[in-house]
Design a protein around this motif. Structure first.
Motif, PDB file in Angstrom:
ATOM      1  N   SER A  52       0.805  -1.215   0.000  1.00 11.59           N
ATOM      2  CA  SER A  52       0.000   0.000   0.000  1.00 11.59           C
ATOM      3  C   SER A  52       0.842   1.271   0.000  1.00 11.59           C
ATOM      4  O   SER A  52       0.426   2.301  -0.530  1.00 11.59           O
ATOM      5  CB  SER A  52      -0.945   0.010   1.204  1.00 11.59           C
ATOM      6  OG  SER A  52      -0.229  -0.151   2.416  1.00 11.59           O
ATOM      7  N   PRO A  61      -3.471  10.928  -1.950  1.00 14.73           N
ATOM      8  CA  PRO A  61      -4.760  10.587  -1.347  1.00 14.73           C
ATOM      9  C   PRO A  61      -5.750   9.965  -2.344  1.00 14.73           C
ATOM     10  O   PRO A  61      -6.663   9.239  -1.957  1.00 14.73           O
ATOM     11  CB  PRO A  61      -5.282  11.942  -0.845  1.00 14.73           C
ATOM     12  CG  PRO A  61      -4.052  12.752  -0.617  1.00 14.73           C
ATOM     13  CD  PRO A  61      -3.106  12.332  -1.703  1.00 14.73           C
ATOM     14  N   LEU A  64      -7.278   6.326  -2.625  1.00 15.70           N
ATOM     15  CA  LEU A  64      -8.558   5.879  -2.073  1.00 15.70           C
ATOM     16  C   LEU A  64      -9.554   5.574  -3.194  1.00 15.70           C
ATOM     17  O   LEU A  64     -10.333   4.613  -3.106  1.00 15.70           O
ATOM     18  CB  LEU A  64      -9.141   6.944  -1.145  1.00 15.70           C
ATOM     19  CG  LEU A  64      -8.481   7.091   0.231  1.00 15.70           C
ATOM     20  CD1 LEU A  64      -8.982   8.340   0.930  1.00 15.70           C
ATOM     21  CD2 LEU A  64      -8.743   5.855   1.080  1.00 15.70           C
ATOM     22  N   TYR A  67      -8.590   2.206  -4.731  1.00 15.57           N
ATOM     23  CA  TYR A  67      -9.096   1.103  -3.923  1.00 15.57           C
ATOM     24  C   TYR A  67     -10.616   0.974  -4.065  1.00 15.57           C
ATOM     25  O   TYR A  67     -11.154  -0.134  -4.107  1.00 15.57           O
ATOM     26  CB  TYR A  67      -8.721   1.300  -2.452  1.00 15.57           C
ATOM     27  CG  TYR A  67      -7.350   0.795  -2.089  1.00 15.57           C
ATOM     28  CD1 TYR A  67      -7.122  -0.564  -1.908  1.00 15.57           C
ATOM     29  CD2 TYR A  67      -6.280   1.660  -1.919  1.00 15.57           C
ATOM     30  CE1 TYR A  67      -5.856  -1.039  -1.578  1.00 15.57           C
ATOM     31  CE2 TYR A  67      -5.010   1.196  -1.591  1.00 15.57           C
ATOM     32  CZ  TYR A  67      -4.810  -0.153  -1.424  1.00 15.57           C
ATOM     33  OH  TYR A  67      -3.555  -0.624  -1.105  1.00 15.57           O
ATOM     34  N   LEU A 207      -5.645  15.029   3.774  1.00 15.65           N
ATOM     35  CA  LEU A 207      -6.145  14.562   2.473  1.00 15.65           C
ATOM     36  C   LEU A 207      -5.982  15.619   1.385  1.00 15.65           C
ATOM     37  O   LEU A 207      -6.004  15.293   0.194  1.00 15.65           O
ATOM     38  CB  LEU A 207      -7.628  14.167   2.583  1.00 15.65           C
ATOM     39  CG  LEU A 207      -7.955  12.942   3.450  1.00 15.65           C
ATOM     40  CD1 LEU A 207      -9.462  12.731   3.509  1.00 15.65           C
ATOM     41  CD2 LEU A 207      -7.272  11.695   2.897  1.00 15.65           C
ATOM     42  N   LEU A 268     -10.534   0.336   2.408  1.00 14.43           N
ATOM     43  CA  LEU A 268     -10.741   1.788   2.400  1.00 14.43           C
ATOM     44  C   LEU A 268     -10.560   2.386   3.789  1.00 14.43           C
ATOM     45  O   LEU A 268      -9.944   3.452   3.939  1.00 14.43           O
ATOM     46  CB  LEU A 268     -12.144   2.098   1.865  1.00 14.43           C
ATOM     47  CG  LEU A 268     -12.353   1.840   0.374  1.00 14.43           C
ATOM     48  CD1 LEU A 268     -13.809   2.050  -0.009  1.00 14.43           C
ATOM     49  CD2 LEU A 268     -11.465   2.747  -0.461  1.00 14.43           C
ATOM     50  N   ILE A 271      -6.681   2.349   4.815  1.00  9.74           N
ATOM     51  CA  ILE A 271      -5.884   3.286   4.008  1.00  9.74           C
ATOM     52  C   ILE A 271      -6.275   4.727   4.336  1.00  9.74           C
ATOM     53  O   ILE A 271      -5.423   5.628   4.376  1.00  9.74           O
ATOM     54  CB  ILE A 271      -6.080   3.004   2.502  1.00  9.74           C
ATOM     55  CG1 ILE A 271      -5.567   1.597   2.154  1.00  9.74           C
ATOM     56  CG2 ILE A 271      -5.326   4.037   1.667  1.00  9.74           C
ATOM     57  CD1 ILE A 271      -4.105   1.374   2.450  1.00  9.74           C
ATOM     58  N   LEU A 272      -7.557   4.973   4.594  1.00  8.47           N
ATOM     59  CA  LEU A 272      -7.996   6.318   5.001  1.00  8.47           C
ATOM     60  C   LEU A 272      -7.307   6.740   6.288  1.00  8.47           C
ATOM     61  O   LEU A 272      -6.879   7.890   6.438  1.00  8.47           O
ATOM     62  CB  LEU A 272      -9.507   6.347   5.174  1.00  8.47           C
ATOM     63  CG  LEU A 272     -10.109   7.659   5.698  1.00  8.47           C
ATOM     64  CD1 LEU A 272      -9.875   8.791   4.699  1.00  8.47           C
ATOM     65  CD2 LEU A 272     -11.596   7.501   5.996  1.00  8.47           C
ATOM     66  N   TRP A 280       0.545  12.394   2.614  1.00 11.52           N
ATOM     67  CA  TRP A 280       0.790  11.282   1.687  1.00 11.52           C
ATOM     68  C   TRP A 280       2.245  11.198   1.235  1.00 11.52           C
ATOM     69  O   TRP A 280       2.754  10.122   0.910  1.00 11.52           O
ATOM     70  CB  TRP A 280      -0.112  11.425   0.458  1.00 11.52           C
ATOM     71  CG  TRP A 280       0.278  12.562  -0.449  1.00 11.52           C
ATOM     72  CD1 TRP A 280      -0.140  13.853  -0.374  1.00 11.52           C
ATOM     73  CD2 TRP A 280       1.193  12.515  -1.538  1.00 11.52           C
ATOM     74  NE1 TRP A 280       0.440  14.626  -1.350  1.00 11.52           N
ATOM     75  CE2 TRP A 280       1.269  13.822  -2.097  1.00 11.52           C
ATOM     76  CE3 TRP A 280       1.958  11.513  -2.119  1.00 11.52           C
ATOM     77  CZ2 TRP A 280       2.077  14.137  -3.190  1.00 11.52           C
ATOM     78  CZ3 TRP A 280       2.770  11.818  -3.216  1.00 11.52           C
ATOM     79  CH2 TRP A 280       2.820  13.113  -3.744  1.00 11.52           C
TER      80      TRP A 280
END
Length: 484
Positions: A52, A61, A64, A67, A207, A268, A271-272, A280
């Motif tokens: 990941s 970001p 996301l 995914y 984000l 999700l 990873i969030l 990031w």
């Protein structure tokens, strides 16, 4: 002894004629709790923990969305597979359904490609696990740890399907608890309410505060798709295992209905959490790994070793399931006359011994290639199986288009799981998968090599299937498959 599978009026394989269920057929040794955890843990592979970080570095970001796109594709594929598996549980799953709906060549081809994929995975996972174990106990060489891991899990699978289920229950349980705890603790730290956390609690600011949500451009979402798609492989294992469960239809229905929240929380959700705990482009995400970097940002001591334990669990789980899956596909191919007859034999415990040993022998050979010729022979094996996951999903979609009509015509009461918006969403999923394959070719490099080599291997296997069919080499003729 005749080793042809007999089909019930529902199209299910009940074992082989000429022998009792206990000596010639698989036993229903998996409990509902085993199937539930296999279904939950099946979507959590080592790739989620290990790969990941690279995806985040490539797309920011926006990973996301990558995914989410792949997750949606997997949800649709699993819904289609669940529709067929709930109606006709089979140890061969999508291979058996392709056999019936598309032709003997299709079942033969996708069955052997899937087997090939998983025996190569055995070598990859055994090596990954050996590296972690060697770092803990360097006195044992890496090849020694790989051998130990393979032997132990082979013995587990040879014992009984219940022993496989029990091991997988605990392996998957550790993964589920670990990710669940990571998501909960991480979110508390994100909002600054975790006691003793070193994280500033920036909420969702990360984000967008380092170049926006699309720092590498919107096109990076597709690049991210290529990087994450293969970490989802394994979701379909539950439909193979359902054939050895106490209530296959219930197990498949439950697994199919829960796939959305499983992907939502584990992929999700986790990873969030990483992306909200750290910017990031924080170098530690790539250097340490995304999850270790996130745990370090919270201030959890020994984060690296904790994650190594979790990754090792994921590796062992994948290895355990890979051996089980390869052997059951070989068993089903043997029953249909597409593999050696010995593969269709089971012992008194209902275990297909020859299918397991045949699969693990190739796995051992692949491990040897990985140590002896990692950049040549093993690299070829790895790349030539690289796109098989997408081929499998594509075949599931095409098969479901035909199987829906067959099920409605022959046993409509079995259609207890239905694909949404049929056939439009099925065609849309087909287009998505073809689009990913096409982008892999356009992207070039290793992605193009994987597609080209995988297509060449698929063409070779298909050619063998067509020659066998022309020469009448199939044990179970087409008319036998039509008899329900």
């Amino acid at each position: 002894m005749n080793t042809q599978p007999t089909l019930t009026k529902d199209g299910q394989e009940t074992g082989t004629t000429g022998g009792s269920q206990s000596s010639d057929g698989l036993k229903a040794g998996l409990k509902n709790r085993h199937l539930s955890m296999i279904a939950i843990g099946g979507v959590i592979g080592a790739g989620l923990f290990v790969g990941s970080g690279s995806g985040i570095a490539a797309a920011g970001p926006a990973i996301l969305l990558s995914y989410a796109l792949v997750g949606a594709m997997v949800v649709f594929v699993m819904r289609m597979l669940g529709e067929m598996a709930a109606a006709r549980p089979s140890s061969g799953s999508f291979s058996a359904y392709a056999d019936r709906a598309l032709g003997r060549w299709a079942g033969f081809t996708i069955g052997w490609l899937y087997w090939f994929f998983w025996v190569v995975v055995l070598a990859v996972e055994a090596t990954a696990g050996a590296k972690i174990l060697e770092s803990w106990v360097p006195a044992v060489p890496q090849w020694g740890w790989a051998l130990i891991v393979m032997v132990v899990l082979t013995a587990t699978n040879l014992g009984s399907v219940a022993s496989y289920g029990e091991f997988e229950f605990w392996f998957a349980g550790i993964k589920v608890v670990a990710i669940g705890a990571f998501v909960v603790i991480g979110l508390l730290a994100v909002f600054g309410v975790l006691p003793g956390s070193d994280n500033p609690g920036a909420g969702f600011a990360h984000l967008t505060d380092s170049g926006g949500f699309f720092p590498m451009g919107a096109g990076a979402v597709l690049t991210g798709v290529l990087m994450v798609v293969f970490s989802f492989m394994g979701s379909e294992i539950v439909t193979l295992a359902a054939g050895e469960s106490e209530d296959p239809q219930k197990a498949v229905t439950k697994a199919t209905n829960s796939v959305i929240w499983r992907i939502g929380v584990f992929y999700l959700g986790s990873i969030l959490v990483v992306l909200t705990l750290l910017p990031w482009n924080d170098k530690s995400i790539v250097e340490k790994g995304s999850y270790v970097a996130a745990l370090d940002s919270i201030g959890i001591p020994h984060a690296g070793q904790i994650m190594n334990v979790i990754v090792l669990t994921a590796v062992l789980s994948c290895l355990n399931s890979g051996l089980y899956t390869a052997s059951r596909m070989a068993f089903s191919l043997g029953q249909r006359g597409d593999a050696p007859k010995a593969f269709a034999k089971t012992n008194k415990r209902g275990v297909p011994t020859a299918a397991i040993l045949g699969s693990v022998v190739f796995g051992f050979v692949a491990v040897f290639f990985n140590y002896k010729w990692p950049d040549t022979v093993f690299a070829f094996l790895l790349n030539s199986s690289g796109a098989v996951a997408l081929f499998v999903w594509l075949v599931i979609c095409v098969t479901q288009l035909r199987m829906r009509g067959i099920i409605l015509r022959e046993s409509p009461e079995k259609l207890i799981v239905r694909m949404w918006l049929f056939p439009y969403l099925t065609w849309a999923t087909i287009a998505m998968i073809i689009g990913v394959l096409g982008y892999m070719v356009i992207d070039g490099g290793s992605n193009r090599e994987q597609v080209v080599l995988s297509l060449l291997v698929a063409a070779l296997v298909m050619a063998i299937a067509l020659v066998r069919q022309r020469l009448g080499k199939n044990v179970a003729p087409a008319e036998e498959l039509e008899r329900v």
